[in-house]
Design an enzyme around this catalytic site. Structure first.
Site, short mmCIF file in Angstrom:
data_model
loop_
_atom_site.label_atom_id
_atom_site.label_comp_id
_atom_site.label_asym_id
_atom_site.label_seq_id
_atom_site.Cartn_x
_atom_site.Cartn_y
_atom_site.Cartn_z
N ASP A 1 0.63 -1.11 -0.06
CA ASP A 1 -0.29 -0.04 -0.16
C ASP A 1 0.82 1.18 0.17
OD1 ASP A 1 -2.53 1.02 -0.09
OD2 ASP A 1 -3.04 0.84 1.98
N ASP B 1 -10.19 1.69 -3.79
CA ASP B 1 -10.99 1.68 -2.10
C ASP B 1 -12.37 1.62 -1.97
OD1 ASP B 1 -8.50 1.05 -0.74
OD2 ASP B 1 -8.40 3.11 0.46
C1 DGJ Z 1 -5.79 2.06 1.84
C2 DGJ Z 1 -5.98 0.73 1.08
O1 DGJ Z 1 -6.33 1.26 -0.35
C3 DGJ Z 1 -7.34 -0.10 2.19
O2 DGJ Z 1 -7.91 -1.01 1.36
C4 DGJ Z 1 -6.63 -0.63 3.45
O3 DGJ Z 1 -5.35 -1.49 3.05
C5 DGJ Z 1 -5.95 0.54 3.79
N1 DGJ Z 1 -5.19 1.31 3.47
C6 DGJ Z 1 -5.60 -0.44 5.48
O4 DGJ Z 1 -4.60 0.64 6.20
#
Ligand code: DGJ
Length: 722
Positions: free
Chosen positions: A473, A542
């Site tokens: 991430d 997301d």
């Molecule tokens: C942002 C990501 O896009 C989410 O899927 C998740 O992994 C969160 N970060 C976790 O902090």
């Protein structure tokens, strides 16, 4: 496929595409980029006339001007007033006059040191290297163009070699530039924001500039490093179009410039505002690699050419055809609030419904109770997990599932042991306060110490634990660039930082080739071809709402392959949109990518769990069609924003996906004309058993009816029966 020089013409031509350049008095002109031409005779020669205010190199010939010629490179100060592809601060000015010196034909694809480069099997690619030198300075420019067997995509980059005896500064060093004849063009780009990535945007190009770019230190949610120029009449199934893309994940610029003659210059490269690369004498600098794709068969063909090229030449070869596991991720199920029992309950349910991979997301390390702390403290929080990480991994493996883990290597929380030990490892301007995003700071990967530390740390993590998948991430963009020892040092930091990040990505993926890496940057904040060279899968947003995903997934697959796209079924009401959609719709939409789940399975009713089990079982039967098949858009989103349709064809099978956003009273059905079928064959729809001729599906079309009500979808599976 051939690369050759015939008189003063350079040809790169295969059965899909040709690039033809001409050398005249050492100047290089672009004569053609487009359909395959093996024998060129200047049919498209530019009409020579005196264009007032377009300067001439010779007083006696007012018809020749660098301002009106289609160039191979754009230089400053010699009469070409368009945006340059190369701009160098040297001596007391920026003027250069690079002239052709020599050429070489090389086998294969040159690898740019430190940057992601395409790959090809032996005999599949050849490269033309054009060597140029400035007329008065000992400054050399090498242009590399690589041609691939059977591909409508060429790749290119430029390399500057400084032998002047002085330090120079690269102010602009684009990866690709294309000068194209006047025409009525539209420009297509992919815009958006966090949670609404890769929004297709098409607009008329008028005299002036159209420009996209990023200054975020990452390509960004709203800035895909790609630009498409299409004839105004080009649609999905007909017409010509050009695409430029770049294998780069940092600050970039892509532009289309329409000049006074309505000729168009396309360019893509590192954003000139953030390059400022100092090059000492004896050093060289290479731009990132760009892709140039052409089609005269419409935008679907352009998409397929780009997707195929990425699969064959960018994605790590071991993964481009490897079917991806159906995963369950605990993020939207638990966020930070989990323990061993909660996780294993989810694992148990996941096993029951046939899910293949369990991913433990953020919160497993250090004191990471929320998103305000502990990034950088990559030590397993055994009290939260009720024991060592290996216990959870064994639990998952014992149930026949794979285990995946979330990491965020580029970031640090101020509230962390790592920050307390190494406050100087953060990107910052000494003496100024920090700028935060998600309460976190960015580590300075331009510092080799930082890269070495994380190579060891994550290398150790992956050696110690039986991890099958990593979600990498990156949850903020870069500010406060100021770690250099001098201004010129600091100005190089954004690119050097990215080289450090790529170094870690290359190291971990090469050392642990069995681990499937999925990239994420708060969803699709860095969904680009630089990262895709290392990580074959991406969490594209997301935003898990099925309706929002229609546009996001549409945008992703416009140029990138479906197999790269993670797509999850989540809970309702949806956590981002607060919208409630049927479980079938959520399943159908996710099944047009790499199906996954991101919800608490323990909260589902028995009927819902049964439905999930059926989705998983069904997806397993169609997975090769989706992940290896050819995706074709059936409805142009510009014309049909309430209806979405695409099809996947693979061998003798076909999937047709249709979605209607809002119910309409007057229009209860839609006729979809399917594509790429054999008109003489018959196709059987698998759930109804109905048989149709290929010809009727192509020419008459298939009637799509979805249940009344909002947010409905249908997914049909056909097999060719003769
Ligand atoms: C942002 C990501 O896009 C989410 O899927 C998740 O992994 C969160 N970060 C976790 O902090």
């Amino acid at each position: 496929m051939k690369i050759c020089k015939a008189e003063n013409l350079f040809y790169l031509v295969n059965d899909q595409v040709a690039l033809i350049m001409e050398e005249k008095e050492g100047r290089l002109f672009l004569r053609h980029f487009g359909g395959p031409i093996a024998s060129y005779h200047h049919a498209n020669a530019m009409h020579e006339m005196d264009h007032a205010f377009s300067p001439n190199p010779r007083p006696e010939d007012r018809t020749f001007s660098m301002d009106t010629q289609r160039q191979v490179l754009g230089q400053v100060g010699r009469g070409d007033f368009r945006k340059p592809s190369i701009r160098i601060n040297h001596t007391n000015n920026q003027v250069t006059d690079f002239r052709y010196v020599d050429y070489q034909v090389l086998d294969g694809v040159p690898q740019v040191v430190g940057l992601p480069s395409p790959h090809a099997k032996e005999g599949q690619a050849q490269t033309l290297k054009l060597q140029l030198k400035d007329t008065i300075l000992d400054l050399y420019l090498n242009l590399y163009y690589t041609l691939y067997e059977g591909s409508a995509t060429l790749t290119c980059f430029q390399e500057v070699v400084n032998q002047t005896g002085e330090t120079i500064e690269l102010a602009t060093c684009l990866s690709a530039m294309l000068d194209l004849p006047a025409g009525a063009y539209d420009v297509i780009s992919f815009q958006g924001a966090y949670g609404r990535e890769k929004r297709f945007q098409r607009q008329a190009l008028k005299q002036g500039y159209f420009e996209i770019g990023s200054s975020r230190g990452a390509s960004g949610h709203g800035q895909t490093p790609a630009i498409i120029l299409a004839d105004r009449l080009t649609q999905d199934d007909a017409g010509q179009a050009y695409a430029l893309q770049i294998m780069y994940s940092g600050n970039f610029q892509a532009f289309a410039q329409c000049n006074q003659l309505e000729e168009v210059r396309l360019g893509i490269g590192i954003h000139p505002d953030f390059l400022n690369w100092r090059l000492a004498s004896g050093e060289s600098f290479s731009s990132p690699v760009a892709l140039m794709t052409y089609t005269f068969q419409g935008l679907n063909a352009l998409s397929q050419a780009s997707q195929t090229f990425i699969l064959d030449h960018i994605m790590p070869p071991a993964y481009s055809q490897q079917l991806r596991p159906i995963l369950i991720n605990n993020w939207e199920a638990t966020y930070f609030d989990f323990n061993f029992d909660k996780l294993t309950q989810i694992v148990d349910k996941a096993q029951e419904v046939g899910i293949e991979l369990f991913v433990l997301d953020d919160g497993w390390f250090g004191d990471r109770q929320d998103d305000q702390r502990a990034l950088g403290d990559w030590v397993v929080n055994e009290s939260k997990l009720g024991g060592p990480l290996s216990r959870l991994i064994d639990y998952v493996h014992d149930r026949g599932m794979k285990f995946g883990l979330w990491i965020e290597p580029e970031m640090i929380s101020q509230e962390s042991d790592l920050y307390r030990q190494h406050p100087d490892w953060v990107i910052q301007v000494p003496g100024r306060s920090h700028t935060y995003a998600r309460s976190q700071l960015v580590l300075d990967y331009a510092n080799p110490e930082v890269v070495a530390y994380f190579k060891e740390l994550f290398g150790d993590l992956l050696s110690r634990y039986a991890i099958d998948y990593i979600k990498w991430d990156m949850n903020r963009n870069i500010t406060d660039v100021g770690n250099g020892t001098s201004l010129s040092d600091t100005l190089m930091q954004p690119h050097r930082h990215l080289l450090g990040v790529y170094d870690l990505m290359a190291y971990l993926t090469q050392t642990f080739p069995h681990v499937l890496f999925e990239s994420c940057a708060g969803g699709g904040g860095r969904n680009d071809l630089g990262v895709m060279r290392y990580f074959p899968q991406v969490w594209v947003s997301d935003n898990t709402d099925a309706i929002e995903r229609l546009a996001i997934q549409h945008g992703h697959t416009y140029l990138y392959p479906t197999i790269a796209m993670g797509a999850h079924v989540s809970a309702v009401p949806n956590h981002q949109m607060n919208r409630t959609t049927p479980l079938k719709t959520r399943g159908d939409v996710a099944m047009t990518g790499n199906l996954g789940y991101e919800l608490d399975l323990c909260q589902l009713s028995d009927e819902e769990l049964e439905q999930v089990a059926q989705q998983v079982a069904f997806y397993k039967t169609i997975r090769p069609i989706i992940q290896r098949g050819q995706r074709t858009r059936l409805l142009d989103p510009e014309l049909f924003s309430n209806d979405w349709a695409c099809q996947f064809s693979y061998q003798d099978q076909l999937i047709v996906f249709y979605g209607r956003v809002l119910s309409t009273l007057e229009k209860s059905e839609l006729t979809l004309k399917l594509k790429n079928l054999d008109p003489h064959a018959f196709y059987q729809e698998q759930s109804s058993g109905k048989i149709y001729s290929g010809a009727e599906l192509i020419y008459a079309g298939l009637t799509m009816v979805v249940p009344r009500g909002d947010f409905q979808t249908s997914l049909q599976h056909f097999k060719k029966i003769q």
